[in-house]
Design an enzyme around this catalytic site. Structure first.
Site, PDB file in Angstrom:
ATOM      1  N   ARG B 131       0.892  -1.328  -0.029  1.00  0.00           N
ATOM      2  CA  ARG B 131       0.061   0.091   0.159  1.00  0.00           C
ATOM      3  C   ARG B 131       0.785   1.204   0.033  1.00  0.00           C
ATOM      4  O   ARG B 131       0.265   2.312  -0.355  1.00  0.00           O
ATOM      5  CB  ARG B 131      -1.076  -0.194   1.177  1.00  0.00           C
ATOM      6  CG  ARG B 131      -2.246  -1.138   0.879  1.00  0.00           C
ATOM      7  CD  ARG B 131      -3.228  -1.052   1.934  1.00  0.00           C
ATOM      8  NE  ARG B 131      -2.696  -1.740   2.960  1.00  0.00           N
ATOM      9  CZ  ARG B 131      -3.071  -3.177   3.294  1.00  0.00           C
ATOM     10  NH1 ARG B 131      -3.546  -3.778   2.468  1.00  0.00           N
ATOM     11  NH2 ARG B 131      -2.517  -3.610   4.280  1.00  0.00           N
ATOM     12  N   GLU B 168       5.655 -11.209  14.966  1.00  0.00           N
ATOM     13  CA  GLU B 168       5.124 -11.693  16.170  1.00  0.00           C
ATOM     14  C   GLU B 168       5.819 -13.309  16.266  1.00  0.00           C
ATOM     15  O   GLU B 168       6.159 -13.473  17.331  1.00  0.00           O
ATOM     16  CB  GLU B 168       3.439 -12.015  15.903  1.00  0.00           C
ATOM     17  CG  GLU B 168       2.909 -12.007  17.384  1.00  0.00           C
ATOM     18  CD  GLU B 168       1.490 -12.166  17.337  1.00  0.00           C
ATOM     19  OE1 GLU B 168       0.900 -12.235  18.594  1.00  0.00           O
ATOM     20  OE2 GLU B 168       0.750 -11.780  16.361  1.00  0.00           O
TER      21      GLU B 168
END
Lengths: 179, 246
Positions: B131, B168
């Site tokens: 994006r 993560e």
């Protein structure tokens, strides 16, 4: 149809665009001469030529939606959409399946006049899938536009009945350069 | 902590007309609307007033000065859709696709960034896949800078340099073409959103390794609870909209 066949014969911008595109041999696999548009993006003048030529063509064609195919279509679509005052929708290629394309259903309203943009057309597979998606959502695809296209797309070649507009043919590899 | 600065540039020339060929409509589809907070600690250090003949411009100046807020920002904020529990439960996904469907909001977003970075000697706009590719190129074109895509592994065809960063679970890499930038160039890094800051921090490290000076990181949205700013080191961060992460 190539730009040179449609009034831009001798336009110096096309040569500048072609010169700015780098060829990377054997990427992503042996035998493919990859047309690398990232060098075009490093040349603000040549990049602007690409946008200007597309904007000149589409400004008065009553386009209401510019659909850009991930990820390089995201680079060319928004500047064009901004200049002609239109909205942008994105189409995503799924990583694990080369032949799947997705688009947000709410992005498109019925009877939109859409332009599909991608950096390059080779087989036409991605663009054909894009046309399908947009038509299923009720849009009318006016044209597909690409910076680079194989010579087979000269003349009035169509993709799923839709016209195709291409700026330049693939650049050739220069002797002696390494990447 | 860096403060959020909203810059306003008023000039003698009237703003370019926004040509909208279709009616803009917002399609907000959410189950719950979490708060989207607008930055309220904007300074007007970059506000320059000229003797403008147009009364509309002086009205805009008064509004901007009174609450320190660029009047375009509320519309931008409201054009962003929140999708709850995507891509997994508990995540409130900030969907900028609805911003892209709003001609005026998208144009305003680009204009705010262009006004901020034009004429500052910035020669590189680096955009993070994917994006960042939507916002970076229009900004680069408007300020006359190069656009440099920073991509996931194996996408760029030529010689690349890579920078690893933590997720993560596990790690990922961001890549840039060798030779895209030169030592001493001044760059901004664009992405649609900063969450944990891992990707942006990796992009900063990648550019600094080759001698580029990061003038600023710029995002449309910040999720401040995830403290991404803290990962950016010396690099300032410019944001249009903040949002609760969950």
């Amino acid at each position: 149809m190539f730009a040179v066949e449609n009034g831009l014969q001798g336009d110096p911008r096309l040569q500048a665009i072609s010169d700015a595109i780098r060829v990377i041999p054997h990427f992503p696999k042996t035998g493919i001469m990859f047309q690398d548009i990232t060098t075009l993006l490093l040349d603000p003048v040549a990049f602007k030529h690409v946008v200007d030529i597309f904007v000149e063509r589409y400004k008065h064609m009553n386009i209401s939606l510019v659909a850009g195919v991930e990820a390089r279509g995201f680079i060319f679509g928004p500047p064009i959409a901004l200049a002609i005052g239109k909205v942008i929708s994105e189409e995503y290629e799924l990583e694990y399946g080369n032949d799947r394309l997705e688009m947000s259903v709410e992005a498109v309203k019925s009877h939109e006049r859409a332009l599909v943009i991608d950096d390059l057309v080779a087989t036409g597979g991605t663009l054909s899938a894009s046309i399908n998606l947009l038509e299923r959502a009720g849009a009318e695809v006016v044209e597909c536009a690409c910076v680079v296209g194989l010579p087979k797309f000269k003349g009035h070649c169509k993709l799923k009945g839709k016209p195709l507009y291409v700026l330049v043919e693939p650049s050739q590899l220069e002797e002696g350069l390494t990447f | 902590m860096q403060s959020i600065v909203s810059s306003h540039h008023l000039c003698l020339a009237p703003p370019p007309p926004v040509v909208s060929h279709r009616l803009v409509c917002h399609r907000l589809v959410c189950h719950r609307v979490p708060s989207i907070r607008l930055p309220n600690h904007c300074s007007t250090t970059s506000l320059r007033l000229f003797n403008c003949a147009a009364s509309r411009e002086s009205e805009m100046a008064a509004v901007a000065k009174v609450d320190g807020q660029d009047p375009r920002i509320p519309k931008i904020a409201s054009s962003i859709r929140v999708i709850p529990d995507f891509p997994k439960p508990g995540i409130m996904f900030q969907d900028i696709t609805t911003l892209l469907l709003d001609t005026e909001a998208f144009k305003d977003t680009i204009d705010i960034f262009v006004e901020r970075y034009k004429g500052k000697g910035i020669s590189v706009v680096a955009g993070v896949e994917a994006r960042g590719f939507i916002f970076g190129p229009p900004i680069a074109l408007a300020i006359g800078a190069k656009f440099v895509p920073m991509r996931k592994p194996k996408k760029l065809p030529g010689k690349v340099i890579s920078e690893e960063y933590s997720l993560e679970y596990g790690t990922d890499k961001i890549e840039m073409h060798v030779g895209a930038v030169e030592p001493g160039e001044r760059a901004i890094i664009i992405d649609d959103l900063i969450a944990t800051g891992g990707t942006l921090a990796a992009a900063i490290r990648l550019l600094e390794r080759v001698g580029v000076k990061i003038v600023e990181c710029a995002c449309v949205i910040e999720l401040p609870e995830l403290k991404g700013r803290e990962k950016l080191g010396e690099a300032p961060l410019f944001i249009l909209v903040t949002s609760d992460a969950a």
